[in-house]
Enzyme design. Structure first.
Site, mmCIF file in Angstrom:
data_model
loop_
_atom_site.group_PDB
_atom_site.id
_atom_site.type_symbol
_atom_site.label_atom_id
_atom_site.label_comp_id
_atom_site.label_asym_id
_atom_site.label_seq_id
_atom_site.Cartn_x
_atom_site.Cartn_y
_atom_site.Cartn_z
ATOM 1 N N GLU A 1 -4.997 -8.645 -0.641
ATOM 2 C CA GLU A 1 -5.767 -8.470 0.594
ATOM 3 C C GLU A 1 -7.201 -8.156 0.217
ATOM 4 O OE1 GLU A 1 -4.512 -5.521 3.416
ATOM 5 O OE2 GLU A 1 -2.384 -6.022 3.211
ATOM 6 N N GLU B 1 0.810 -1.231 0.000
ATOM 7 C CA GLU B 1 0.000 0.000 0.000
ATOM 8 C C GLU B 1 0.846 1.286 0.000
ATOM 9 O OE1 GLU B 1 -3.012 -0.345 3.039
ATOM 10 O OE2 GLU B 1 -3.947 -2.056 2.020
#
Length: 508
Positions: free
Chosen positions: A282, A163
Site C-alpha cells: 500500500e 498492519e
C-alpha cells in the site's frame, strides 16, 4: 521560474526500475460484486493494465466463506462456501488482474473476540483455534488451484494479514501473537504447495523499525524461508478533521524514502535474507479515505516523484486504491470526497490516474532503456530511437513557481515531432469544475459527461529541427506547479498527399 538543463549523450544508461503496473489496491473484496466497482476497474485496467490487485476482506463475513455446524455427535464441523469468491476472482482473472492475496480478516465464527474495524466490521482478533484457520487457508488455496490451475495460482503472491502493528488492525498490536499467526499460516500454505510465495508483515509506519527488526529476527530464529517482505508507505502528517473530511500536510518525500531504506537495510542485515524482495503493498499520500488532497493535481505531481524512485529499493509498490468504491468510514456523500481512488465514482479520472498512465506508457513497448533521471524528469529510449519522458513539478506548499526544462537529445539533421500530454490545474482538473458547478452530491448524466471531458490531458505537438553538425536535437518543456507532463520525441517521417499543403491551408 525554476530552470534546469538535461543533456543526454549517445549510449547513456541510467538505473530506473519502473514497476508502476505490478499491483494496485482495492477496497474490500466484497465490493467487487458491485457494477460501479467493475466499471471503474475495467476503465483503469484497459488504460493502464496492472498485473495484480490487493485488498482487504477475503475472509470477512460478507464473503460468506467460512461456516460451521454440529453433527449428530456434537462435533463442530467446518464447511466453506466459495460462491461469492468465485464471482470476484473470476472477474479479476477475466480482466487479467489476478490477486495479490491478503489473508484477513477473521470470520466471526472462527474469531477469538469481537473487536472489529471499519464500517463493514472486519474482525481483527486471532483465531480461537489455529487448526481451523489453517484448514480454511488450505481449502481456499486448493479451491483456487482446482478452478484456475496450479500454474496460474502459484503466480499469486500471498501476504499474511494487514498492519498488525496497529491495535485497530490486530488486537492489541500483539507482536508475539502475530508472529504465531504468520508462522502457522506460512507452513499451512507450504503444505499445499511449497512453490507458493508467502510474505509479511504488512506493517505501516508506526513503530515500524522495531516491528521490522523483530519480525526478521523471529523469521531468522525460526528458520522460516521467507519469499518476500511487505510494508506500507504514506506521506502525510496527522489530520485536522472538519465535518466529513480530514486535511493533512504533505511530509518531505525524501524523508519517506529514508524510512523505506531503513526497512531495506534491516532486511539486508540478515545474511539469509539479504536482497530479499520488499513489496510496498500500500502507498499513497494520505492514509485516510476522506482527504480532498487525493483528488488534486498536487497529489498527481507528488505521486509522480514517488513513482520515479520507489523501484530503487522495492520490488513493487501498490497504489491504494484504483477506484472510489470504498467504505472504510462508510459510503461517501459526494463524487469527489478525497477518496483513495485514481478514478472518482462515475469513472471520472483524477489527475493522479494520469501519473500512473504516463509512467506505464514509458514501458509500454517493453524494450525501453532509461537514459536520464533526476528530481523532476525521467526519460527512456526505445529500440526504434523514440524518446519518451515524464516531467513533474511537485511542491508540498503552494509557491506558484513554474518549471522549465531544456532537454538535448542525440539526433541528426532533419525534422523531429514532439508530442506532449499535459495535466495541470488549468488543463485537466475535474475537481475545480465540480466545485464551480456547486459541488453536486448526485451527478446527472450531463454533469458526469462534462466532468469526464474536463479530466483529459491537453495534447499538443510541434516540429523542431535537429542539428546535424552537433548531432543533437534540442527542446524545452514548461510545467506549471502541480503539473505532470508526458512527452514523446521521434524523427518526423513525412508522407503527405499530392496537392495537399497544410501551411497554405493555415494561412487563410
Amino acid at each position: 521560474m525554476k530552470t534546469k538543463s538535461i543533456r543526454i549523450s549517445t549510449g547513456s544508461v541510467v538505473d530506473f526500475k519502473n514497476q508502476v503496473d505490478f499491483c494496485v489496491g482495492t477496497g474490500r473484496m466484497g465490493l467487487a460484486l458491485q457494477k460501479e466497482y467493475q466499471e471503474q476497474l475495467k476503465y483503469v485496467q484497459n488504460a493502464i493494465g496492472f498485473k495484480h490487485i490487493r485488498g482487504h476482506g477475503l475472509f470477512t463475513d460478507d464473503m460468506a466463506i467460512y461456516h460451521n455446524y454440529e453433527d449428530e455427535n456434537g462435533n463442530l464441523i467446518d464447511e466453506y462456501n466459495f460462491t461469492y469468491l468465485d464471482l470476484v476472482i473470476d472477474s479479476y482473472v477475466e480482466m487479467g488482474i489476478p490477486p495479490f492475496l491478503e489473508l484477513g480478516f477473521m470470520p466471526k465464527h472462527m474469531a477469538s473476540g469481537d473487536q472489529t474495524i471499519f464500517y463493514w466490521k472486519g474482525n481483527v482478533t486471532p483465531p480461537k483455534e489455529y487448526i481451523r484457520w489453517n484448514k480454511m487457508i488450505q481449502a481456499t488455496l486448493k479451491h483456487f488451484v482446482e478452478r484456475y490451475g496450479e500454474e496460474e495460482v502459484l503466480t499469486w503472491p500471498i501476504e499474511v494479514w494487514n498492519e498488525p502493528n496497529l491495535p485497530g488492525f490486530w488486537k492489541d498490536a500483539d507482536m508475539e501473537e502475530y508472529f504465531k499467526l504468520f508462522k502457522e499460516t506460512f507452513y499451512a500454505i507450504k503444505e499445499v504447495n511449497p512453490k507458493f510465495r508467502v510474505g509479511g508483515p504488512a506493517i505501516c509506519g508506526v513503530d515500524d523499525v522495531r516491528w521490522m527488526q523483530c519480525f526478521m529476527e523471529f523469521c531468522s530464529k525460526e528458520k522460516i524461508p521467507l519469499d518476500f517482505v511487505t510494508r506500507h508507505h504514506y506521506t502525510t502528517e496527522f489530520p485536522d478533521h472538519t465535518g466529513h473530511y480530514g486535511y493533512q500536510e504533505l511530509s518531505d518525500p525524501d524523508d519517506g524514502f529514508a524510512v523505506l531504506q531503513k526497512s531495506r537495510d534491516i532486511i539486508d542485515s540478515f545474511p539469509e535474507y539479504k536482497g530479499l524482495e520488499m513489496h510496498i503493498t500500500e502507498f499513497n499520500t494520505s492514509y485516510i479515505p476522506n482527504n480532498p488532497l487525493h483528488d488534486t493535481n498536487q497529489n498527481a505531481a507528488y505521486i509522480a516523484y514517488l513513482l520515479s524512485k520507489m523501484g530503487d529499493m522495492n520490488e513493487s509498490y501498490s497504489y491504494w486504491t484504483f477506484g472510489d468504491i470504498f467504505e472504510e468510514f462508510g459510503v461517501p456523500y459526494t463524487p469527489f470526497h478525497g477518496g483513495f481512488g485514481m478514478v472518482a465514482n462515475g469513472s471520472i479520472p483524477k489527475p493522479t490516474f494520469w501519473s500512473f498512465k504516463f509512467f506505464k506508457d514509458l514501458k509500454r513497448g517493453g524494450d525501453e532503456v532509461c537514459v536520464a533521471r533526476d528530481r523532476n524528469i525521467v526519460v527512456v529510449k526505445t529500440s526504434d530511437d523514440k524518446y519518451k519522458g515524464v516531467i513533474w513539478n511537485d511542491s508540498r506548499v503552494r509557491n506558484g513557481e513554474a518549471l522549465k526544462i531544456d532537454v538535448e537529445l542525440p539526433g541528426q539533421g532533419g525534422e523531429y515531432t514532439i508530442v506532449t500530454k499535459l495535466v495541470d490545474e488549468d488543463t485537466c482538473n475535474p475537481l475545480k469544475l465540480w466545485a464551480d458547478m456547486g459541488e453536486p452530491h448526485s451527478l446527472s448524466s450531463e454533469q458526469k459527461e462534462l466532468l469526464i471531458e474536463s479530466a483529459k490531458p491537453l495534447v499538443c505537438s510541434k516540429v523542431v529541427e535537429g542539428d546535424g553538425a552537433k548531432g543533437t536535437v534540442s527542446m524545452s518543456f514548461e510545467v506549471q506547479e502541480h503539473g505532470v507532463m508526458y512527452f514523446e520525441v521521434q524523427k518526423r517521417v513525412f508522407e503527405g498527399d499530392r496537392g495537399y499543403d497544410y501551411k497554405r491551408t493555415m494561412q487563410k
